[in-house]
Motif scaffolding. Structure first.
Motif, mmCIF file in Angstrom:
data_model
loop_
_atom_site.group_PDB
_atom_site.id
_atom_site.type_symbol
_atom_site.label_atom_id
_atom_site.label_comp_id
_atom_site.label_asym_id
_atom_site.label_seq_id
_atom_site.Cartn_x
_atom_site.Cartn_y
_atom_site.Cartn_z
ATOM 1 N N GLY A 27 34.817 -3.669 -1.388
ATOM 2 C CA GLY A 27 35.847 -4.676 -1.214
ATOM 3 C C GLY A 27 37.248 -4.209 -1.495
ATOM 4 N N SER A 28 37.428 -2.925 -1.798
ATOM 5 C CA SER A 28 38.779 -2.429 -2.082
ATOM 6 C C SER A 28 39.630 -2.431 -0.824
ATOM 7 C CB SER A 28 38.720 -1.021 -2.678
ATOM 8 O OG SER A 28 38.108 -0.109 -1.780
ATOM 9 N N GLU A 29 40.922 -2.513 -1.042
ATOM 10 C CA GLU A 29 41.907 -2.487 0.041
ATOM 11 C C GLU A 29 42.657 -1.165 -0.032
ATOM 12 O OE1 GLU A 29 45.973 -4.924 1.400
ATOM 13 O OE2 GLU A 29 44.655 -5.717 -0.170
ATOM 14 N N LEU A 30 42.766 -0.466 1.082
ATOM 15 C CA LEU A 30 43.480 0.812 1.134
ATOM 16 C C LEU A 30 44.755 0.642 1.938
ATOM 17 C CD1 LEU A 30 43.778 3.877 0.739
ATOM 18 C CD2 LEU A 30 42.282 4.199 2.733
ATOM 19 N N VAL A 31 45.882 0.958 1.315
ATOM 20 C CA VAL A 31 47.188 0.917 1.974
ATOM 21 C C VAL A 31 47.799 2.307 1.895
ATOM 22 C CG1 VAL A 31 49.533 -0.016 1.888
ATOM 23 C CG2 VAL A 31 47.577 -1.527 1.486
#
Length: 269
Positions: A238-242
């Protein structure tokens, strides 16, 4: 904007260590963890740019800035215990934790040992420890480079380090600000920080993370390349990568406005 508050010599119970920190703003609590060869000053643009909506607390890790040096035997678990004590001593409740580079590994170790201390993670230029994210030959090369650097005059070593932190687009004034800060490193503080990061392998705990997590990387980071980012992204459900285009390892400095916008948006959500 509420004034900044610099507190020197805050003693952490049971550790024998004192920690300095800077605090700014009001609102939900955010704790900032700096990288190696650095201190709380690397977060100046976040202390200014996020304090309209958040209470932002940037510490000096043991052996950095105004904080006292730890024993040479300190490892990441020891730093994490001091950090948990810091949060408790200042009665910060359950803050969001933003770590950069060395500080991101510390944030992971904090979660591993004290999972109820924090509510969310922002991992910037992050590693699961050097041992957990880099090939053994790269880790050995970095260890050798740091040990060699400690034998050099501080500015000479820092200027060798700088090209791995910023792209060549970074303004000269920005680079010189970083050089001046980094030249204040504690030789006695760098050694245990190096060993702690080199030894750390936190790959096995990534799947246990169940708080909102943002992974934030510079597109041209040569120290924590995007292959490392992608591995952490796969490991943390569920992590978000930017990815911030055209900036390097110190994206919190080189692209402060974009960095702050990403962090603000994540913490607001």
């Amino acid at each position: 904007m509420p004034p900044r508050v610099l507190v020197e010599r805050i003693k952490i119970n049971g550790t024998g260590l004192t920690i300095t920190y800077e605090r700014s703003g009001s609102g939900p609590l955010v704790v900032l963890l700096h990288g190696g060869l650095s201190d709380h000053r690397e977060w100046r643009r976040q202390l200014d740019g996020l304090s309209d909506a958040f209470t932002v607390v940037a510490w000096d890790a043991p052996g950095c800035g105004g904080s006292s040096d730890p024993p040479v035997s300190f490892r990441m678990s020891d730093y994490a215990d001091v950090l948990a004590g810091f949060v408790a001593t200042l009665d910060l409740g359950r803050p969001s934790v933003v770590g950069l580079s060395w500080g991101s590994t510390l944030a992971l170790e904090l979660y591993r040992r004290h999972p109820t201390v924090l509510t969310s993670l922002v991992l910037t230029a992050a590693y699961a420890g050097w041992a957990g994210s880099l090939p053994p030959e790269v880790v050995a090369e970095r260890i050798q480079g740091v040990r060699r650097g400690l034998e050099l005059p501080p500015e000479e070593w820092v200027r060798e380090w700088i090209p791995t932190l910023f792209t060549d687009r970074a303004p000269d004034a920005m680079v010189e600000e970083a050089v001046a800060m980094m030249c204040d490193f504690h030789p006695g503080g760098v050694k245990p920080m190096l060993e702690a990061l080199a030894d750390a392998d936190l790959r096995g705990m990534l799947g246990s993370i169940d708080v909102p997590t943002l992974l934030l990387y510079g597109e041209e980071d040569v120290r924590s390349p995007l292959t490392v980012a992608e591995e952490l992204h796969r490991g943390i459900r569920g992590s978000e990568l930017v990815v911030l285009p055209e900036v390097g390892h110190q994206c919190n400095i080189e692209a402060a406005d974009r960095f702050n916008t990403a962090v603000r948006g994540f913490l607001t959500r």
